[in-house]
Design an enzyme around this catalytic site. Structure first.
Site, short mmCIF file in Angstrom:
data_model
loop_
_atom_site.label_atom_id
_atom_site.label_comp_id
_atom_site.label_asym_id
_atom_site.label_seq_id
_atom_site.Cartn_x
_atom_site.Cartn_y
_atom_site.Cartn_z
N ARG A 39 43.57 40.23 42.16
CA ARG A 39 42.16 40.04 42.57
C ARG A 39 41.42 41.15 43.04
O ARG A 39 41.53 41.77 43.77
CB ARG A 39 42.07 38.99 43.77
CG ARG A 39 40.52 38.72 44.10
CD ARG A 39 40.42 37.57 45.04
NE ARG A 39 38.93 37.56 45.46
CZ ARG A 39 38.01 36.94 44.77
NH1 ARG A 39 38.34 36.35 43.39
NH2 ARG A 39 36.70 36.80 45.15
N HIS B 40 38.32 42.11 44.60
CA HIS B 40 37.62 41.27 45.69
C HIS B 40 36.28 42.43 46.15
O HIS B 40 36.67 43.54 46.86
CB HIS B 40 38.49 40.94 46.91
CG HIS B 40 37.62 40.16 48.03
ND1 HIS B 40 37.60 38.75 47.98
CD2 HIS B 40 37.07 40.87 48.98
CE1 HIS B 40 36.66 38.50 49.00
NE2 HIS B 40 36.47 39.77 49.68
N ARG C 214 27.04 42.75 46.10
CA ARG C 214 26.90 43.11 44.90
C ARG C 214 26.67 44.33 44.20
O ARG C 214 25.79 44.63 43.24
CB ARG C 214 25.83 42.01 43.95
CG ARG C 214 26.38 40.63 44.03
CD ARG C 214 25.73 39.68 42.97
NE ARG C 214 26.23 38.43 43.09
CZ ARG C 214 25.52 37.57 43.87
NH1 ARG C 214 24.62 37.69 44.59
NH2 ARG C 214 26.22 36.19 43.92
N ASP D 217 23.19 42.30 39.79
CA ASP D 217 24.47 42.37 40.28
C ASP D 217 24.77 43.67 39.63
O ASP D 217 24.99 43.98 38.52
CB ASP D 217 25.67 41.42 39.61
CG ASP D 217 27.07 41.50 40.00
OD1 ASP D 217 27.35 42.52 40.52
OD2 ASP D 217 27.47 40.60 40.01
N ARG E 136 27.54 45.58 40.50
CA ARG E 136 29.02 45.86 40.33
C ARG E 136 29.47 46.41 39.10
O ARG E 136 29.00 45.82 38.03
CB ARG E 136 29.86 44.89 41.01
CG ARG E 136 29.63 44.53 42.39
CD ARG E 136 30.27 43.24 43.03
NE ARG E 136 29.83 42.07 42.15
CZ ARG E 136 30.31 40.88 42.33
NH1 ARG E 136 31.38 40.69 43.13
NH2 ARG E 136 29.63 39.91 41.77
N LYS F 90 34.04 40.03 35.82
CA LYS F 90 35.07 40.66 36.16
C LYS F 90 35.93 40.76 34.84
O LYS F 90 36.56 41.80 34.63
CB LYS F 90 35.82 40.44 37.42
CG LYS F 90 35.00 40.10 38.69
CD LYS F 90 35.63 39.72 39.60
CE LYS F 90 35.02 39.89 41.18
NZ LYS F 90 35.61 39.28 42.25
#
Length: 232
Positions: free
Chosen positions: A82, A84, A126, A158, A160, A186
């Site tokens: 994950r 995160h 984000r 976003d 990221r 992702k």
């Protein structure tokens, strides 16, 4: 596959500009974890040198993560992973405006049960940062959704980027991953960066009166795999 050694794989950056630099493990240490509800486990925590964004991201090896690497290398199930994104308000203070804290708690136990890695990525809000995230909250209180608020601040919906996450995974020997995430972006980014996503496993839905609009926006705007009750 030893996490003491950097991977020889050179993933390609999302913009196609060339290979992503290889990172190295800086430090690894065993840390016992205990959550507020009493759940406890032990993690092997890794820090890194050479991450492209220079941030202090962490990888938590949970459960029998070593055997999960061996099974994957032999063609068996991939480690559960994950990525995160840090959320100080949700992860630490239990904010009900998001679902981050419950997702983190769920992820640690599920990964510990199967064997794999939690990547704790220092990209609050984000990717816009903590203060800007709280500015965005103020705009949400005036009627904007979570994405519109970021844009109103002059930021991306976003921001990221999971290049550092891919570097961390390759360094740890994770070239195949079962991804624990509701966010298709992702999986798409990691795939472009040389991490084969063998499956995407959804997390639970942590709906409250304070985060209903937030979850609905994620499901509608960015195709998060979130099943909300009708009218929720």
């Amino acid at each position: 596959m030893s996490p003491e050694l950097s991977s020889a794989v050179e993933p390609v950056s999302p913009d196609g500009a060339g290979p992503v630099p290889v990172a190295k493990v800086r430090t690894q240490v065993t840390v016992p974890l205990r959550f507020a509800d009493g759940y406890a486990t032990t993690a092997r925590v890794f820090t890194f040198d050479g991450l492209v964004d220079g941030r202090e991201h962490l990888a938590f090896g949970l459960g029998d993560w070593r055997s999960s690497l061996d099974r994957s290398a032999a063609g068996g199930p991939a480690p559960l992973v994950r990525p995160h994104s840090e959320c100080l308000t949700g992860d630490v203070f239990g904010s009900q405006r998001c679902d981050c804290g419950p997702q983190l708690r769920e992820a640690v136990q599920r990964i510990a049960d199967r064997g794999g890695f939690l990547l704790y990525l220092r990209q609050e809000g984000r990717g816009i940062g903590l203060y800007a995230k709280l500015d965005a909250y103020a705009l949400q209180d005036s009627g904007l959704d979570t994405y519109e608020a970021n844009v109103a601040l002059g930021r991306g919906e976003d921001e990221r980027n999971y290049t550092a996450a891919a570097q961390m995974l390759h360094t740890l020997g994770v070239d195949r991953a079962a991804l624990l995430s509701n966010n298709p972006d992702k999986a798409e980014q990691l795939g472009r960066l040389g991490v084969e996503v063998t499956e995407r496993i959804v997390t639970g839905v942590y709906l409250s009166s304070a985060n209903a609009r937030y979850l609905a926006a994620k499901a509608a705007h960015t195709n998060h795999t979130i099943e909300l009750p009708l009218g929720g």
